[in-house]
Enzyme design. Structure first.
Site, short mmCIF file in Angstrom:
data_model
loop_
_atom_site.label_atom_id
_atom_site.label_comp_id
_atom_site.label_asym_id
_atom_site.label_seq_id
_atom_site.Cartn_x
_atom_site.Cartn_y
_atom_site.Cartn_z
N LYS A 1 11.58 105.34 4.57
CA LYS A 1 12.03 106.61 4.35
C LYS A 1 11.48 107.43 3.34
O LYS A 1 11.24 108.63 3.33
CB LYS A 1 13.59 106.46 4.33
N ARG B 1 25.20 107.04 5.59
CA ARG B 1 25.11 105.52 5.78
C ARG B 1 26.25 105.23 6.42
O ARG B 1 26.45 103.83 6.59
CB ARG B 1 24.73 104.92 4.39
N ARG C 1 7.25 94.79 -2.96
CA ARG C 1 7.51 96.09 -3.73
C ARG C 1 8.21 95.64 -5.04
O ARG C 1 7.93 96.19 -6.07
CB ARG C 1 8.38 97.06 -3.01
N ARG D 1 13.08 97.66 -9.22
CA ARG D 1 14.39 97.82 -8.72
C ARG D 1 15.09 96.23 -8.57
O ARG D 1 14.48 95.44 -7.74
CB ARG D 1 14.33 98.30 -7.30
N ARG E 1 21.31 93.70 1.91
CA ARG E 1 21.16 94.99 1.98
C ARG E 1 20.88 95.46 3.67
O ARG E 1 21.44 96.33 4.30
CB ARG E 1 20.16 95.53 1.42
P1 AP5 Z 1 10.30 103.05 1.39
O1 AP5 Z 1 9.41 104.33 1.68
O2 AP5 Z 1 10.39 102.88 0.03
O3 AP5 Z 1 11.11 102.79 2.43
P2 AP5 Z 1 12.76 103.00 2.32
O4 AP5 Z 1 13.21 103.36 3.62
O5 AP5 Z 1 12.70 104.49 1.30
O6 AP5 Z 1 13.35 101.90 1.48
P3 AP5 Z 1 14.44 101.51 0.29
O7 AP5 Z 1 14.30 100.20 -0.57
O8 AP5 Z 1 14.47 102.96 -0.54
O9 AP5 Z 1 15.65 101.47 1.15
P4 AP5 Z 1 17.29 101.54 0.82
O10 AP5 Z 1 17.82 102.36 2.05
O11 AP5 Z 1 17.97 99.98 0.73
O12 AP5 Z 1 17.37 102.17 -0.64
P5 AP5 Z 1 18.02 103.43 -1.26
O13 AP5 Z 1 17.25 103.87 -2.33
O14 AP5 Z 1 18.28 104.37 -0.04
O15 AP5 Z 1 9.02 101.78 1.50
C1 AP5 Z 1 9.35 100.39 1.28
C2 AP5 Z 1 8.04 99.69 0.97
O16 AP5 Z 1 7.33 99.43 2.24
C3 AP5 Z 1 7.32 100.59 -0.01
O17 AP5 Z 1 6.53 99.36 -1.00
C4 AP5 Z 1 6.28 101.13 0.67
O18 AP5 Z 1 5.12 101.29 0.10
C5 AP5 Z 1 5.97 100.19 1.94
N1 AP5 Z 1 5.68 101.06 3.02
C6 AP5 Z 1 5.93 102.06 3.41
N2 AP5 Z 1 5.39 102.51 4.62
C7 AP5 Z 1 4.50 101.48 5.11
C8 AP5 Z 1 3.88 101.22 6.21
N3 AP5 Z 1 3.90 102.10 7.37
N4 AP5 Z 1 3.14 99.96 6.28
C9 AP5 Z 1 3.30 99.03 5.36
N5 AP5 Z 1 4.28 99.25 4.02
C10 AP5 Z 1 4.80 100.23 4.13
O19 AP5 Z 1 19.46 103.02 -1.72
C11 AP5 Z 1 19.59 101.88 -2.48
C12 AP5 Z 1 20.96 101.58 -2.67
O20 AP5 Z 1 21.93 102.76 -3.02
C13 AP5 Z 1 21.87 101.07 -1.61
O21 AP5 Z 1 21.76 99.72 -1.24
C14 AP5 Z 1 23.50 101.48 -2.10
O22 AP5 Z 1 23.87 100.70 -3.01
C15 AP5 Z 1 23.36 102.73 -2.83
N6 AP5 Z 1 23.15 103.84 -1.88
C16 AP5 Z 1 22.12 104.93 -1.45
N7 AP5 Z 1 22.60 105.79 -0.58
C17 AP5 Z 1 23.90 105.50 -0.21
C18 AP5 Z 1 25.04 106.01 0.57
N8 AP5 Z 1 24.69 107.06 1.29
N9 AP5 Z 1 26.11 105.47 0.61
C19 AP5 Z 1 26.40 104.28 0.04
N10 AP5 Z 1 25.52 103.78 -1.08
C20 AP5 Z 1 24.27 104.28 -1.11
MG MG Z 2 14.03 104.64 -0.29
#
Ligand code: AP5
Ligand code: MG
Length: 189
Positions: A14, A89, A128, A134, A146
């Site tokens: 994402k 979410r 990562r 993180r 997660r």
């Molecule tokens: P990346 O692009 O970072 O993927 P992502 O989907 O953004 O993954 P996140 O780790 O950010 O997901 P998340 O949803 O758990 O975290 P968030 O910050 O939203 O890519 C991941 C890796 O893969 C990278 O190393 C990248 O380089 C690699 N990659 C990308 N594309 C690729 C490809 N095509 N091929 C190979 N490799 C590739 O949330 C974190 C926490 O915050 C949650 O757990 C929760 O506690 C809280 N939170 C956030 N939003 C909410 C909400 N709305 N409600 C409640 N709690 C929330």
């Molecule tokens: Mg992300």
């Protein structure tokens, strides 16, 4: 306004894809995870509260997340639209986003959902962990938590957008560029 929800499990890409989409469409990227991490880094009350949930891979409570999201949207008064990354979410968050946008005369145009198998998600996040700093990437149990919470609480949000005819599934495997092209084709339909 042009508002897109970029959906998918942890590690689906994402954040990576948002960077390309915001440039391509001239939109504002709004990642709730990034906003929480910014608050943690700056030691705010919101950051302290969020950290206890995030470190365990749990969702931050809806009430807190929704009011933060609204504030972030209101900060970007000049935006042509948003890429929402990591929000909504839960179904409650989706309903709150809908009524908030409706009050402003706006709506969500589409939800584009990156589909990536679970073993690939785990591989990406563990890789990562070496560089992201993180806490929620470093522990395989937290990564699993997660993913489990995504399956139980977040995946059902897709139904909300399917019912509205706004849901588009995208294969999230392949090169970053190929996936961007798939997203753009789906959004431009
Ligand atoms: P990346 O692009 O970072 O993927 P992502 O989907 O953004 O993954 P996140 O780790 O950010 O997901 P998340 O949803 O758990 O975290 P968030 O910050 O939203 O890519 C991941 C890796 O893969 C990278 O190393 C990248 O380089 C690699 N990659 C990308 N594309 C690729 C490809 N095509 N091929 C190979 N490799 C590739 O949330 C974190 C926490 O915050 C949650 O757990 C929760 O506690 C809280 N939170 C956030 N939003 C909410 C909400 N709305 N409600 C409640 N709690 C929330
Ligand atoms: Mg992300």
């Amino acid at each position: 306004m042009r508002n897109i929800v970029l959906f998918g499990p942890p590690g689906a890409g994402k954040g990576t894809q948002s960077e390309f989409l915001v440039n391509h469409y001239g939109l504002v990227h709004l990642s709730t995870g990034d906003v929480f991490r910014f608050n943690i880094k700056n030691g705010t009350e919101l950051g302290k509260l969020a950290q206890s949930y995030m470190d365990q891979g749990k969702l931050v409570p809806d009430e807190v997340t929704i009011s933060m999201l609204k504030e972030e949207v209101e900060k970007s008064a000049e935006a042509k639209g948003f890429i929402f990354d990591g929000f909504p979410r839960t179904t409650s968050q989706a309903e709150a986003l809908d009524s908030f946008l409706n009050e402003r005369g706006d709506c969500i145009e589409a939800m584009v959902a990156l589909e990536v198998p679970e073993n690939e998600l785990t591989t990406r996040l563990l890789a990562r962990a070496a560089t992201s700093g993180r806490a929620d990437d470093a522990d395989p149990e937290v990564i699993q938590n997660r993913i489990d919470i995504y399956n139980a609480e977040t995946a059902p949000v897709a139904e909300f957008y399917k019912r509205a005819g706004k849901y588009k599934a995208i294969n999230g495997l392949g090169t970053i560029k190929d996936i961007t092209e798939r997203l753009v084709s789906a959004i431009d339909v």
